[in-house]
Motif scaffolding. Structure first.
Motif, PDB file in Angstrom:
ATOM      1  N   TRP A 242       0.791  -1.224   0.000  1.00 33.22           N
ATOM      2  CA  TRP A 242       0.000   0.000   0.000  1.00 33.22           C
ATOM      3  C   TRP A 242       0.826   1.277   0.000  1.00 33.22           C
ATOM      4  CZ3 TRP A 242      -4.673  -0.119  -1.507  1.00 33.22           C
ATOM      5  CH2 TRP A 242      -5.535   0.976  -1.295  1.00 33.22           C
ATOM      6  N   ASP A 243       2.011   1.265   0.613  1.00 35.23           N
ATOM      7  CA  ASP A 243       2.752   2.515   0.722  1.00 35.23           C
ATOM      8  C   ASP A 243       4.217   2.200   0.986  1.00 35.23           C
ATOM      9  OD1 ASP A 243       3.299   5.198   0.800  1.00 35.23           O
ATOM     10  OD2 ASP A 243       2.751   5.445   2.910  1.00 35.23           O
ATOM     11  N   LEU A 244       5.095   3.079   0.471  1.00 35.04           N
ATOM     12  CA  LEU A 244       6.526   3.008   0.759  1.00 35.04           C
ATOM     13  C   LEU A 244       6.846   4.124   1.740  1.00 35.04           C
ATOM     14  CD1 LEU A 244       7.922   2.377  -2.845  1.00 35.04           C
ATOM     15  CD2 LEU A 244       7.435   0.694  -1.049  1.00 35.04           C
ATOM     16  N   SER A 245       6.836   3.793   3.007  1.00 35.74           N
ATOM     17  CA  SER A 245       7.071   4.783   4.046  1.00 35.74           C
ATOM     18  C   SER A 245       8.561   4.977   4.263  1.00 35.74           C
ATOM     19  CB  SER A 245       6.387   4.347   5.346  1.00 35.74           C
ATOM     20  OG  SER A 245       4.995   4.164   5.141  1.00 35.74           O
ATOM     21  N   ALA A 246       8.913   5.852   5.201  1.00 35.05           N
ATOM     22  CA  ALA A 246      10.328   6.171   5.433  1.00 35.05           C
ATOM     23  C   ALA A 246      11.094   4.997   6.005  1.00 35.05           C
ATOM     24  CB  ALA A 246      10.424   7.376   6.370  1.00 35.05           C
ATOM     25  N   SER A 247      10.428   4.168   6.831  1.00 42.69           N
ATOM     26  CA  SER A 247      11.148   3.103   7.526  1.00 42.69           C
ATOM     27  C   SER A 247      10.616   1.719   7.214  1.00 42.69           C
ATOM     28  CB  SER A 247      11.069   3.330   9.046  1.00 42.69           C
ATOM     29  OG  SER A 247      11.562   4.609   9.390  1.00 42.69           O
ATOM     30  N   TRP A 248       9.528   1.585   6.487  1.00 44.11           N
ATOM     31  CA  TRP A 248       8.965   0.271   6.203  1.00 44.11           C
ATOM     32  C   TRP A 248       8.088   0.323   4.960  1.00 44.11           C
ATOM     33  CZ3 TRP A 248       7.712   2.829  10.868  1.00 44.11           C
ATOM     34  CH2 TRP A 248       6.497   3.521  10.831  1.00 44.11           C
ATOM     35  N   VAL A 249       7.721  -0.860   4.496  1.00 39.69           N
ATOM     36  CA  VAL A 249       6.763  -1.012   3.405  1.00 39.69           C
ATOM     37  C   VAL A 249       5.399  -1.323   4.022  1.00 39.69           C
ATOM     38  CG1 VAL A 249       6.139  -2.321   1.343  1.00 39.69           C
ATOM     39  CG2 VAL A 249       8.545  -1.841   1.839  1.00 39.69           C
ATOM     40  N   SER A 250       4.421  -0.489   3.750  1.00 42.05           N
ATOM     41  CA  SER A 250       3.095  -0.671   4.339  1.00 42.05           C
ATOM     42  C   SER A 250       2.289  -1.667   3.521  1.00 42.05           C
ATOM     43  CB  SER A 250       2.343   0.663   4.407  1.00 42.05           C
ATOM     44  OG  SER A 250       2.998   1.549   5.286  1.00 42.05           O
ATOM     45  N   ILE A 251       1.639  -2.603   4.218  1.00 43.66           N
ATOM     46  CA  ILE A 251       0.749  -3.583   3.603  1.00 43.66           C
ATOM     47  C   ILE A 251      -0.635  -3.392   4.216  1.00 43.66           C
ATOM     48  CG2 ILE A 251       0.238  -6.029   3.301  1.00 43.66           C
ATOM     49  CD1 ILE A 251       3.188  -6.588   3.325  1.00 43.66           C
ATOM     50  N   SER A 252      -1.638  -3.221   3.372  1.00 43.13           N
ATOM     51  CA  SER A 252      -3.004  -3.010   3.829  1.00 43.13           C
ATOM     52  C   SER A 252      -3.720  -4.354   3.937  1.00 43.13           C
ATOM     53  CB  SER A 252      -3.753  -2.091   2.850  1.00 43.13           C
ATOM     54  OG  SER A 252      -5.094  -1.930   3.237  1.00 43.13           O
ATOM     55  N   MET A 253      -4.192  -4.661   5.147  1.00 41.89           N
ATOM     56  CA  MET A 253      -4.962  -5.882   5.392  1.00 41.89           C
ATOM     57  C   MET A 253      -6.449  -5.532   5.363  1.00 41.89           C
ATOM     58  SD  MET A 253      -2.810  -7.606   8.522  1.00 41.89           S
ATOM     59  CE  MET A 253      -3.409  -6.377   9.694  1.00 41.89           C
ATOM     60  N   ARG A 254      -7.240  -6.303   4.628  1.00 46.35           N
ATOM     61  CA  ARG A 254      -8.676  -6.075   4.534  1.00 46.35           C
ATOM     62  C   ARG A 254      -9.397  -7.390   4.766  1.00 46.35           C
ATOM     63  NH1 ARG A 254      -9.262  -2.308  -0.947  1.00 46.35           N
ATOM     64  NH2 ARG A 254      -8.010  -0.546  -0.219  1.00 46.35           N
TER      65      ARG A 254
END
Length: 356
Positions: A242-254
């Protein structure tokens, strides 16, 4: 002769007063007698008017009972109460108008309706808010955007609908409080019906390290969500980068659950715990937030010259080129110098490692 007339004057005055008083009493008695005679003459009219009024009340009560019973079978008790009362009192009003015309034949129904029209305008201005809430409550009951037991959100209030009255809607919040919301506010503002459908989707974002395999992490999350109690298998759970943040790769759980608030809350807690444990077991990192702070040393005369100074670490032009901060830190650790070695000797203009 004059003396006799003067003596007789008081007596004649008293006689006149007695006659006057007697005439007044007789006029009052005559008026009362006329009223009584008129009432006796209108006694049949009163009887018929009373019968008409009782008949209207009886018919209104019967219709009200039938309406309430019919709507109760459709599980719309509140609407039955409102419509039943409305029909009943409308019939009573009609019966009262007919009874008034029977008692006073000279009174025309059109005059009564016109008088009621003028009076209704005054009543409308005086009870504007009450009438507005009553009409909004009737429209809510007729159109039924939500029902008793639904969970809704109105402005900052959220809870379960306890009862819909003609003036207000009663909502029981999740923490045990009761909110009375005017029906006009509900009808004129946007509301969210949480239980309009049987299923509701929840969403949560979780971060993994940049060095971890995204496909593996998404697969672990999907498998874990499918095994959590309360998560529906149709539609299937999802895990999306879902997103490339400053410190991690965000994964959206639905995932989908039943729409009741209790199911949504408890399933969310189980999902977070299960996914965290599954990622730990799979060796997938969930990094902390990382921040880098650069402190610039502004004590050297060459400050601001990018060819001489880099990242706050001054360098000697003649001896060596500018060094990056991380390299200078590694050299200091290698030589055994602590953080105190980074301080500068302001008096001599030399750094702690001997460089000018």
């Amino acid at each position: 002769m004059l003396i006799k007339m003067q003596e007789n004057e008081p007596r004649s005055t008293e006689t006149d007063k007695e006659q006057t008083v007697s005439a007044d009493y007789s006029a009052a008695i005559d008026q009362v007698d006329s009223w009584v005679d008129g009432a006796i003459r209108l006694l049949p009219n009163f009887t018929v008017a009373l019968v008409v009024l009782l008949f209207a009340l009886l018919v209104g009560s019967v219709l009200s009972f039938l309406i309430r019973r019919q709507l109760k079978r459709r599980s719309r008790d509140n609407l039955g109460d409102v419509l039943g009362s409305l029909v009943k009192w409308c019939l009573v009003l009609v019966g009262f108008l007919l009874a008034a015309t029977i008692v006073m034949p000279s009174l025309k129904p059109g005059d009564l309706i016109a008088g009621l029209g003028v009076g209704s305008v005054a009543i409308g201005f005086a009870f504007k808010d009450i009438l507005q809430n009553w009409l909004a409550g009737l429209l809510i009951l007729v159109r039924q955007p939500f029902a008793i037991g639904d969970q809704i959100k109105v402005a900052e209030f959220e809870g379960t609908v306890h009862r819909i009255e003609t003036r207000a809607t009663l909502i029981d919040t999740y923490d045990g409080e009761r909110v009375v919301v005017p029906n006009s506010d509900i009808y004129t503002n946007a509301i969210v019906v949480k239980t309009a459908h049987t299923r509701r989707r929840s969403e949560y974002e979780i971060g993994i390290g940049y060095s971890d395999d995204i496909d593996q992490a998404c697969e672990v999350i999907r498998n874990t969500l499918a095994d959590v109690e309360g998560v529906l298998h149709e539609p299937a759970p999802e895990a999306l980068p879902w997103d490339l943040s400053a410190s991690w790769v965000s994964i959206s759980m639905r995932w989908w659950t039943n729409s009741a608030k209790s199911d949504v809350t408890h399933v969310r807690a189980r999902v977070i715990q299960a996914v965290k444990e599954a990622l730990d077991e799979a060796g997938i990192d969930m990094p902390f937030e990382t921040q880098v702070h650069l402190f610039h040393d502004q004590t050297d005369e060459s400050d601001g010259e990018r060819g001489v100074q880099r990242e706050g670490w001054p360098a000697n032009r003649a001896e060596k080129p500018p060094r990056p901060r991380w390299k200078a830190s590694e050299e200091q650790r290698a030589t055994g110098q602590g953080t105190s070695g980074q301080s500068r000797n302001r008096g001599s203009g030399k750094s702690a490692d001997g460089n000018e």
